[in-house]
Design a protein around this motif. Sequence first.
Motif: not given
Length: 163
Positions: A10-17, A21-26, A34-44, A59-62
Amino acid sequence: MVNPVLATLAQARLRAAPIFVRWCELHGAVPYPAAPAVVARFVVDCASLGVERLWPAVQDISKLHVSAGLADPTLGGPAAAAIAHIAGIEPPRSWPDDRKTRFRSLPYDVQIFIAAHEARRDKALRRAQNEAAAALKRFEALQRTSSAQPERTRDEASPHATN
């Protein structure tokens, strides 16, 4: 008790994005799953990075989700619409209006492919139309010159005609 192998995976997967992951922590969001809405908020929120840097992060999230056998939160819906808004790729002119909305929900790489393919097709079509118009003009000019010359009689056309 947590399985240490699964925890490490799980940690290795999180390091892949890392950007996501940093944005989510903040922002107090859950990066995985991740929910699609969270990814959309990240993108915006990260739009200032530009689509060239943002798309690899998406793509890393994917990959993070698909590699774990989870649904890809970046496909379609709000995440794709957010990327499409930033990228600004216009749907092909030849598409009906009701399909242009659907175009914006396609993944960015698919939009790029379709837009480039349609642009090449449009260019080839315009070139063929221009070539056909030029050939028609040449044909019409040839017809005008041949109809402007009076028809010669059989005697005039013969090289052995006598006067």
